[in-house]
Design a protein around this motif. Structure first.
Motif, PDB file in Angstrom:
ATOM      1  N   ASP A   8       0.833  -1.199   0.000  1.00  0.00           N
ATOM      2  CA  ASP A   8       0.000   0.000   0.000  1.00  0.00           C
ATOM      3  C   ASP A   8       0.872   1.254   0.000  1.00  0.00           C
ATOM      4  OD1 ASP A   8      -1.196   2.319   1.649  1.00  0.00           O
ATOM      5  OD2 ASP A   8      -2.976   1.167   1.128  1.00  0.00           O
ATOM      6  N   ALA A   9       1.870   1.286   0.883  1.00  0.00           N
ATOM      7  CA  ALA A   9       2.708   2.482   1.036  1.00  0.00           C
ATOM      8  C   ALA A   9       3.550   2.751  -0.207  1.00  0.00           C
ATOM      9  CB  ALA A   9       3.604   2.332   2.267  1.00  0.00           C
ATOM     10  N   LEU A  10       4.059   1.696  -0.831  1.00  0.00           N
ATOM     11  CA  LEU A  10       4.865   1.872  -2.046  1.00  0.00           C
ATOM     12  C   LEU A  10       4.029   2.459  -3.177  1.00  0.00           C
ATOM     13  CD1 LEU A  10       6.921  -1.455  -1.984  1.00  0.00           C
ATOM     14  CD2 LEU A  10       7.851   0.860  -1.746  1.00  0.00           C
ATOM     15  N   GLU A  11       2.805   1.978  -3.319  1.00  0.00           N
ATOM     16  CA  GLU A  11       1.919   2.494  -4.373  1.00  0.00           C
ATOM     17  C   GLU A  11       1.428   3.905  -4.029  1.00  0.00           C
ATOM     18  OE1 GLU A  11      -1.137  -0.423  -4.591  1.00  0.00           O
ATOM     19  OE2 GLU A  11       0.094  -1.900  -5.665  1.00  0.00           O
ATOM     20  N   TYR A  12       1.078   4.104  -2.771  1.00  0.00           N
ATOM     21  CA  TYR A  12       0.553   5.386  -2.320  1.00  0.00           C
ATOM     22  C   TYR A  12       1.566   6.509  -2.543  1.00  0.00           C
ATOM     23  CZ  TYR A  12      -1.164   8.892   1.047  1.00  0.00           C
ATOM     24  OH  TYR A  12      -1.598  10.051   1.658  1.00  0.00           O
ATOM     25  N   SER A  13       2.833   6.225  -2.267  1.00  0.00           N
ATOM     26  CA  SER A  13       3.879   7.252  -2.341  1.00  0.00           C
ATOM     27  C   SER A  13       4.123   7.748  -3.757  1.00  0.00           C
ATOM     28  CB  SER A  13       5.187   6.708  -1.756  1.00  0.00           C
ATOM     29  OG  SER A  13       4.998   6.243  -0.442  1.00  0.00           O
ATOM     30  N   ALA A  14       3.695   6.964  -4.751  1.00  0.00           N
ATOM     31  CA  ALA A  14       3.924   7.340  -6.145  1.00  0.00           C
ATOM     32  C   ALA A  14       2.668   7.896  -6.814  1.00  0.00           C
ATOM     33  CB  ALA A  14       4.425   6.119  -6.926  1.00  0.00           C
ATOM     34  N   LYS A  15       1.667   8.257  -6.029  1.00  0.00           N
ATOM     35  CA  LYS A  15       0.400   8.717  -6.608  1.00  0.00           C
ATOM     36  C   LYS A  15       0.487  10.100  -7.246  1.00  0.00           C
ATOM     37  CE  LYS A  15      -3.198   6.094  -4.195  1.00  0.00           C
ATOM     38  NZ  LYS A  15      -4.409   6.177  -3.356  1.00  0.00           N
ATOM     39  N   ASP A  16       1.354  10.947  -6.738  1.00  0.00           N
ATOM     40  CA  ASP A  16       1.404  12.324  -7.233  1.00  0.00           C
ATOM     41  C   ASP A  16       2.854  12.778  -7.301  1.00  0.00           C
ATOM     42  OD1 ASP A  16       1.153  14.965  -7.855  1.00  0.00           O
ATOM     43  OD2 ASP A  16      -0.324  15.438  -6.319  1.00  0.00           O
ATOM     44  N   TRP A  17       3.447  12.661  -8.482  1.00  0.00           N
ATOM     45  CA  TRP A  17       4.856  13.015  -8.641  1.00  0.00           C
ATOM     46  C   TRP A  17       5.093  14.511  -8.539  1.00  0.00           C
ATOM     47  CZ3 TRP A  17       8.663   9.582  -8.385  1.00  0.00           C
ATOM     48  CH2 TRP A  17       8.326   8.236  -8.543  1.00  0.00           C
ATOM     49  N   LYS A  18       4.065  15.313  -8.801  1.00  0.00           N
ATOM     50  CA  LYS A  18       4.221  16.766  -8.656  1.00  0.00           C
ATOM     51  C   LYS A  18       4.477  17.127  -7.196  1.00  0.00           C
ATOM     52  CE  LYS A  18       1.319  18.081 -12.593  1.00  0.00           C
ATOM     53  NZ  LYS A  18       0.083  18.804 -13.022  1.00  0.00           N
ATOM     54  N   THR A  19       3.755  16.447  -6.295  1.00  0.00           N
ATOM     55  CA  THR A  19       3.950  16.688  -4.870  1.00  0.00           C
ATOM     56  C   THR A  19       5.349  16.244  -4.442  1.00  0.00           C
ATOM     57  OG1 THR A  19       1.599  16.396  -4.387  1.00  0.00           O
ATOM     58  CG2 THR A  19       3.121  16.140  -2.551  1.00  0.00           C
ATOM     59  N   LEU A  20       5.819  15.118  -4.980  1.00  0.00           N
ATOM     60  CA  LEU A  20       7.165  14.640  -4.648  1.00  0.00           C
ATOM     61  C   LEU A  20       8.220  15.660  -5.059  1.00  0.00           C
ATOM     62  CD1 LEU A  20       7.065  10.859  -5.681  1.00  0.00           C
ATOM     63  CD2 LEU A  20       6.959  11.829  -3.383  1.00  0.00           C
ATOM     64  N   VAL A  21       8.076  16.181  -6.268  1.00  0.00           N
ATOM     65  CA  VAL A  21       9.054  17.158  -6.759  1.00  0.00           C
ATOM     66  C   VAL A  21       8.985  18.446  -5.930  1.00  0.00           C
ATOM     67  CG1 VAL A  21       9.722  18.595  -8.711  1.00  0.00           C
ATOM     68  CG2 VAL A  21       9.066  16.204  -9.089  1.00  0.00           C
ATOM     69  N   LEU A  22       7.763  18.862  -5.579  1.00  0.00           N
ATOM     70  CA  LEU A  22       7.607  20.056  -4.753  1.00  0.00           C
ATOM     71  C   LEU A  22       8.300  19.877  -3.408  1.00  0.00           C
ATOM     72  CD1 LEU A  22       6.406  22.840  -4.278  1.00  0.00           C
ATOM     73  CD2 LEU A  22       4.260  21.751  -3.586  1.00  0.00           C
ATOM     74  N   LEU A  23       8.092  18.716  -2.781  1.00  0.00           N
ATOM     75  CA  LEU A  23       8.782  18.421  -1.527  1.00  0.00           C
ATOM     76  C   LEU A  23      10.289  18.385  -1.736  1.00  0.00           C
ATOM     77  CD1 LEU A  23       6.543  15.574  -0.029  1.00  0.00           C
ATOM     78  CD2 LEU A  23       6.887  17.855   0.945  1.00  0.00           C
ATOM     79  N   GLY A  24      10.701  17.831  -2.879  1.00  0.00           N
ATOM     80  CA  GLY A  24      12.123  17.752  -3.179  1.00  0.00           C
ATOM     81  C   GLY A  24      12.769  19.109  -3.323  1.00  0.00           C
ATOM     82  N   VAL A  25      12.074  20.028  -3.980  1.00  0.00           N
ATOM     83  CA  VAL A  25      12.596  21.396  -4.121  1.00  0.00           C
ATOM     84  C   VAL A  25      12.758  22.041  -2.751  1.00  0.00           C
ATOM     85  CG1 VAL A  25      12.090  23.699  -4.999  1.00  0.00           C
ATOM     86  CG2 VAL A  25      11.652  21.690  -6.435  1.00  0.00           C
ATOM     87  N   ILE A  26      11.792  21.809  -1.871  1.00  0.00           N
ATOM     88  CA  ILE A  26      11.893  22.333  -0.505  1.00  0.00           C
ATOM     89  C   ILE A  26      13.091  21.717   0.213  1.00  0.00           C
ATOM     90  CG2 ILE A  26      10.751  22.417   1.757  1.00  0.00           C
ATOM     91  CD1 ILE A  26       8.095  22.591   0.311  1.00  0.00           C
ATOM     92  N   CYS A  27      13.303  20.409  -0.030  1.00  0.00           N
ATOM     93  CA  CYS A  27      14.438  19.723   0.600  1.00  0.00           C
ATOM     94  C   CYS A  27      15.774  20.315   0.160  1.00  0.00           C
ATOM     95  CB  CYS A  27      14.410  18.233   0.263  1.00  0.00           C
ATOM     96  SG  CYS A  27      13.115  17.302   1.101  1.00  0.00           S
TER      97      CYS A  27
END
Length: 244
Positions: A8-27
């Motif tokens: 569940d967690a592996l699939e859930y984490s890849a649901k929205d790549w825009k959010t991942l990139v946004l978090l990454g930019v903040i990181c």
């Protein structure tokens, strides 16, 4: 059940790549310290969604909005984690101080015993901290619930200490494997290009190797890091639901 949580967690984490990139930019700006609280606050929202959801559910990723609320949540998360780490840290310092006053085998023995005790207490403190965050999220963000040791211990007792430890060990292994595999693939690609660059010049090859290191670092920070952060947060939140 544990494998279902991971899936569940592996699939859930890849649901929205825009959010991942946004978090990454903040990181990328985490050296300023303040962005760390925003990332921690977002991962707390992931935990909150999980403790109020179900395994294999269709929960969407949390909205990236209300930055003030997210920042405050992040501050709470950091405080909780630091508070639970204080005890094992103090224990280690005490044993290290005692060992420094003793010579030879006595000092070594004290240090070994101290490390073992600190490790056990550290594992317990880590479990309590993670379940404390889940307990706080489940109780609508009530900060005091993160330190309600009696209730938190009750949660772990119901889930099972063995199940919790095994789940966290699995999370560590999965996290390390994903990070290493992606780094290896990127490194391999640029290594091949780098050796190919020798056909032109050593400078070209060196530039390709440096570019590969930069790309590897950027992908690790901008994509892999946020993905694994959400994966771990979702997993511990779902683990908490096993006692409800």
């Amino acid at each position: 059940m544990i494998l279902d949580i991971y899936k569940d967690a592996l699939e859930y984490s890849a649901k929205d790549w825009k959010t991942l990139v946004l978090l990454g930019v903040i990181c990328l700006f985490s050296f300023l310290l303040l962005p760390i609280f925003l990332v921690a606050g977002y991962n707390y929202r992931v935990i909150s969604n999980a403790v109020h959801g179900v395994i294999n559910g269709r929960d969407p990723l949390p909205e990236f909005n209300d930055l003030v609320d997210m920042f405050v949540s992040g501050v709470k998360v950091v405080i909780v984690q630091i508070a639970y780490l204080i005890v094992p840290v103090i224990l280690f310092i005490i044993f290290a101080a005692l060992a420094s006053y003793l010579n030879g085998m006595a000092g070594i023995a004290i240090m070994i015993i101290g490390c073992l005790i600190t490790l056990v207490v550290g594992v317990i403190a880590y479990l309590m901290a993670q379940m404390g965050l889940c307990h706080m999220a489940y109780n609508d963000g009530a900060f005091s619930k993160a330190f309600d040791l009696h209730e938190i211990k009750g949660v772990i007792d119901e889930v099972g200490w063995f199940e919790c430890i095994i789940t966290y060990l699995g999370l560590i292994i999965i996290t390390v494997v994903i990070a290493l595999v992606i780094s290896f693939i990127i490194g391999l690609v640029f290594t091949v290009f780098g050796f190919s660059g020798f056909l032109f010049s050593a400078e070209a090859a060196g530039g390709i190797f440096l570019l590969g290191m930069l790309v590897n670092w950027l992908i690790s920070i901008v994509v892999v890091g946020p993905y694994l952060g959400i994966f771990n947060s979702r997993s511990i939140g779902l683990l908490y639901t096993m006692q409800i």
